[in-house]
Design an enzyme around this catalytic site. Sequence first.
Site: not given
Length: 486
Positions: A396, A361, A353, A24-25, A370
């Site tokens: 993982e 597991n 991680d 805007d001026d 899984d």
Amino acid sequence: MMLKTTVFFEGVSVGMVGKILIVDDVATNRIVLKVKLANARYQPVMAASGQEALDAIARDTPDLILLDLDLGDMNGIDICKKLKQNPKYSRIPVVIVTANTDRQARLDALHAGADDVLPKPVDDQILLARMRSLLRAYEQDEELRLRDATLMELGFAEGPANFAQPARIGLIAPNPEIGVNWRAALRRQMPHDRIDLLGQHDALNVATQANESGCGYDAFVIAPDLSMPGEGLRLMSELRSRSRSRHAAICIAVPPGRRDTIAVALDLGADDLLPDTFSAPELAQEAGLRLKRNLARKRRLDQQRATLAEGLRLATIDPLTGLFNRRYALPHLNRIASESRQANRDFAILILDMDRFKSINDTFGHAAGDSVLVEVAKRLSQELRASDIIARFGGEEFLVALPNTSLEQAGQIAGRLCRVIEQQPIALPDNHNSLRATVSIGMALGGTSDPDRSVDTLIEMADRALMYSKAHGRNQVRILRAPNAA
């Protein structure tokens, strides 16, 4: 187990998000808008002339531009045309804010590519609602464009452009007479498209029954009040919630002076606003122009979604978790880094991680491991923004990239990701056992603090921070900076 989130800020300042260029001026106008936007937690940038605006856009790309129509050195419409003709800037939302009430000037601005034209003095409620709506659409555009470009880098050609079939537009008016008038006016502007009058129940039925053969609607024009006040807005929310109509262009035809209705409609997901009567030729032209533009955007986004879905299906999705894989993540991360440098923005990289995953597991078997990975991936994904990216980086380990994110914001997000994994136990596939899992997170910040730092270096930094997190008790966030950072 208590969550320990360790964040080292080292004097890094936190900035606002949502960079808005005010052009805007008149200095008073710029200052008033700057104060309003700063109070709303946007980051205002100011330009007093057209050339200053073009220089500012080239130097530091804004997320949205508020542009006066009459500037000292050039016309706002000419600036808008320049931007829309440049592929680099063509998708930046532009709102013309002007004291010029001439209807033809308004149409000229829309023809030039302006997303909206708002009168001075600007109504704060309507301006902020329109900005929120346009910024949401811009983020969606940028997300799809960025992912599309990454697929091109991976060697997947862009899908063939679909021939633009005639659009199917549904009109939901407050009464049959108004509906007939709407249809007659729009047919003069859009003679090749199919325009139907619908009741609200008809609209919901076709949204539910639409199938892949294309019997759904591409756009809806809805009155905010139907048999009851606000019923049209509730109908829009229903259409947005249904998979077959979610991506349709939805325009609300609002009577003048309904500022609360305008703001609510935009915040509930309206793509655009139309005048509620199309009797005057200029109003009919404006309605047709806005509808055509939203239909073009809808087709473009549909094409990008189709291309993205096919490319991801072929090569970039981890088959176990459904997340992106390493092959996709690395070039996408390079593109985030490149665009952050150009826009002078920060971004963050997180390496996550699973803690003691080997014992899962060993104790419960690989099928249980899984299922834990799948649930962790699901929880992480639900906590991230559409513009963020999450990938299974190997085993993982997960990678999260947060574009346009300050150090403080990234630390808050990382802490939240730790908590969402820890808080609820994860059921195992035998339906008898469950376990509580945790993740450790390392983080690095790229962008303005060191624009020459490579993505590989940032990943190494995040990985080193992850090792600190593991070594100091796990289930926490560690944030390190490069040795040469200021």
